[in-house]
Design a protein around this motif. Sequence first.
Motif, PDB file in Angstrom:
ATOM      1  N   CYS A   1       0.861  -1.189   0.000  1.00 22.99           N
ATOM      2  CA  CYS A   1       0.000   0.000   0.000  1.00 22.99           C
ATOM      3  C   CYS A   1       0.890   1.228   0.000  1.00 22.99           C
ATOM      4  CB  CYS A   1      -0.887   0.035   1.248  1.00 22.99           C
ATOM      5  SG  CYS A   1      -2.126  -1.276   1.235  1.00 22.99           S
TER       6      CYS A   1
ATOM      7  N   LYS B   1       0.229   3.860   1.728  1.00 25.71           N
ATOM      8  CA  LYS B   1       0.240   4.319   3.125  1.00 25.71           C
ATOM      9  C   LYS B   1      -0.746   3.449   3.891  1.00 25.71           C
ATOM     10  CE  LYS B   1      -1.569   8.176   5.811  1.00 25.71           C
ATOM     11  NZ  LYS B   1      -2.675   7.387   6.351  1.00 25.71           N
ATOM     12  N   LYS B   2      -0.403   3.104   5.114  1.00 27.16           N
ATOM     13  CA  LYS B   2      -1.294   2.254   5.918  1.00 27.16           C
ATOM     14  C   LYS B   2      -2.488   3.075   6.429  1.00 27.16           C
ATOM     15  CE  LYS B   2      -1.385  -1.927   7.918  1.00 27.16           C
ATOM     16  NZ  LYS B   2      -1.343  -3.150   7.126  1.00 27.16           N
ATOM     17  N   CYS B   3      -3.700   2.582   6.224  1.00 29.00           N
ATOM     18  CA  CYS B   3      -4.878   3.295   6.736  1.00 29.00           C
ATOM     19  C   CYS B   3      -4.950   3.117   8.256  1.00 29.00           C
ATOM     20  CB  CYS B   3      -6.150   2.750   6.084  1.00 29.00           C
ATOM     21  SG  CYS B   3      -6.162   2.978   4.301  1.00 29.00           S
TER      22      CYS B   3
ATOM     23  N   TYR C   1      -7.201   2.206  10.284  1.00 27.78           N
ATOM     24  CA  TYR C   1      -7.999   1.126  10.874  1.00 27.78           C
ATOM     25  C   TYR C   1      -7.526  -0.250  10.420  1.00 27.78           C
ATOM     26  CZ  TYR C   1      -9.993   1.390   6.209  1.00 27.78           C
ATOM     27  OH  TYR C   1     -10.143   1.413   4.845  1.00 27.78           O
ATOM     28  N   CYS C   2      -6.473  -0.290   9.612  1.00 24.70           N
ATOM     29  CA  CYS C   2      -6.179  -1.515   8.864  1.00 24.70           C
ATOM     30  C   CYS C   2      -5.280  -2.481   9.632  1.00 24.70           C
ATOM     31  CB  CYS C   2      -5.503  -1.142   7.549  1.00 24.70           C
ATOM     32  SG  CYS C   2      -5.060  -2.592   6.590  1.00 24.70           S
TER      33      CYS C   2
ATOM     34  N   PHE D   1      -4.765  -5.552   7.922  1.00 26.54           N
ATOM     35  CA  PHE D   1      -4.462  -6.527   6.860  1.00 26.54           C
ATOM     36  C   PHE D   1      -2.951  -6.605   6.667  1.00 26.54           C
ATOM     37  CE2 PHE D   1      -8.614  -4.851   4.919  1.00 26.54           C
ATOM     38  CZ  PHE D   1      -9.365  -5.765   5.642  1.00 26.54           C
TER      39      PHE D   1
ATOM     40  N   GLY E   1      -4.054  -5.323   0.951  1.00 26.81           N
ATOM     41  CA  GLY E   1      -3.157  -4.496   0.169  1.00 26.81           C
ATOM     42  C   GLY E   1      -3.902  -3.656  -0.889  1.00 26.81           C
ATOM     43  N   THR E   2      -3.114  -3.131  -1.752  1.00 26.71           N
ATOM     44  CA  THR E   2      -3.648  -2.319  -2.847  1.00 26.71           C
ATOM     45  C   THR E   2      -3.098  -2.850  -4.172  1.00 26.71           C
ATOM     46  OG1 THR E   2      -3.637  -0.368  -1.395  1.00 26.71           O
ATOM     47  CG2 THR E   2      -3.856   0.040  -3.739  1.00 26.71           C
TER      48      THR E   2
ATOM     49  N   ASN F   1      -7.723   1.103  -5.348  1.00 26.83           N
ATOM     50  CA  ASN F   1      -7.760   2.249  -4.449  1.00 26.83           C
ATOM     51  C   ASN F   1      -7.850   3.483  -5.354  1.00 26.83           C
ATOM     52  OD1 ASN F   1      -7.036   4.415  -2.766  1.00 26.83           O
ATOM     53  ND2 ASN F   1      -5.947   3.018  -1.397  1.00 26.83           N
TER      54      ASN F   1
ATOM     55  N   ARG G   1      -7.321   7.401   4.792  1.00 20.89           N
ATOM     56  CA  ARG G   1      -7.333   7.044   3.367  1.00 20.89           C
ATOM     57  C   ARG G   1      -6.532   8.071   2.571  1.00 20.89           C
ATOM     58  NH1 ARG G   1      -9.060   1.980   2.191  1.00 20.89           N
ATOM     59  NH2 ARG G   1      -9.277   2.756   0.080  1.00 20.89           N
TER      60      ARG G   1
HETATM   61  S1  SF4 Z   1      -7.309  -0.634   4.272  1.00 18.32           S
HETATM   62 FE1  SF4 Z   1      -6.664  -1.344   2.254  1.00 18.32          FE
HETATM   63  S2  SF4 Z   1      -5.650   0.446   1.341  1.00 18.32           S
HETATM   64 FE2  SF4 Z   1      -5.757   0.825   3.545  1.00 18.32          FE
HETATM   65  S3  SF4 Z   1      -3.802   0.055   4.345  1.00 18.32           S
HETATM   66 FE3  SF4 Z   1      -5.294  -1.580   4.547  1.00 18.32          FE
HETATM   67  S4  SF4 Z   1      -5.039  -2.800   2.718  1.00 18.32           S
HETATM   68 FE4  SF4 Z   1      -4.055  -0.817   2.322  1.00 18.32          FE
END
Ligand code: SF4
Length: 378
Positions: free
Chosen positions: A12, A14-16, A18-19, A21, A64-65, A98, A135
């Motif tokens: 990605c 940048k890390k969101c 709340y993420c 993953f 990811g993205t 994204n 985001r």
């Molecule tokens: S929510 Fe999606 S875009 Fe945002 S950091 Fe996590 S995987 Fe990446």
Amino acid sequence: MAIGIYIHVPFCLKKCNYCDFVSYPYDADLAASYVYALGKEMSYQLVNMGSEHREVKSIYLGGGTPTVLTGEQLAAILENCRKSYQVADDAEITVECNPGTVNPDKLGRIRKAGANRVSIGVQAYQQELLARLGRIHNWQEVESAVRHSRQAGFDNVSLDLIFGIPGQSMRQWRDTLDRVLALSPQHISAYNLKIEPDTPLHRDVCSGYLIPCDEELELEMYWYVIGFLTGNGFVHYEISNFARPGREARHNLIYWRNEEYLGFGPAAHSMLEGRRFSNVEKVELYINRLNRNESGIQNQQYLSREERISETVFLGLRLIEGLDLDAFKQSYGQSIFEIFAVQLKRLSSLGLVKIEDNRLKLTEKGLPLANEVFAEFI
Ligand code: SF4
């Protein structure tokens, strides 16, 4: 039976906030090595898993993205997949996008490589909420991503939304849904925000900087999205998913129907012939292993009959159509009433599940309490 393929792109920009993953900061060299390793993993699995005779009915590039990769890299991944597997002519091929990472060229390239569905992470209309979530995109980029997807030839566009964001009002949620509907998507996913441990959002909530969404407001938002989208011609077919008739996500239906799939890439999970397995999470470790012609698999287990039954029930209950009780009996040689008599009696008496058309379903009361219901079957 045909299978699905999931490909995890673990990068990605940048890390969101709340993420949780598995994703790492994008690095062009690492991404190029990853794409190469992915091609090796596809041929490795083909030989070692005996999956060459299985037709593929869906491919899903998630992350990811995925769209941090170049159009050429995304096309190469899909082409490798086709080289290694028998991908059905009418397979659903989805790429998660994204909005901050797509442009007409990239979308055109992946459409040409066979992708026929995009899933765009929108999350909210208001910039303040997008910023709170961390985001990288804004609403104008959402509109451009949808427009460019259509221009590239995608006639199956899914939009992802989040509700229950700290500070989000009912009015903001209604505005988001109005804006999203105006983009004419074929599919909408609407998930309530889970504040996961060890995320910036969690820290902000723990420190008192942000106040989590009130449970009643979150429930109100959930009932609103169901009423709003079904009132506008969408079918509510899974707890959090809505589709124009015939546009249900075929790849996700594989999971909810407890069917088989293969996962590629770091942290990807697979379920094949009664066996569940998953890859190493670290992208460098994944690349090294594949470069040494070793498997990327880290964990694997054969599921017991009890585990398969539990999964079939709670995944099937995610679908609004519920679990087909004849098919269940055929698969496991016993009716669900013999196996879960006590649980079903309790849940029915609480009004959380019902039997209708020989299917076990969540009731309206049970829908927002789905996790509590599922726990009864584990
Ligand atoms: S929510 Fe999606 S875009 Fe945002 S950091 Fe996590 S995987 Fe990446």
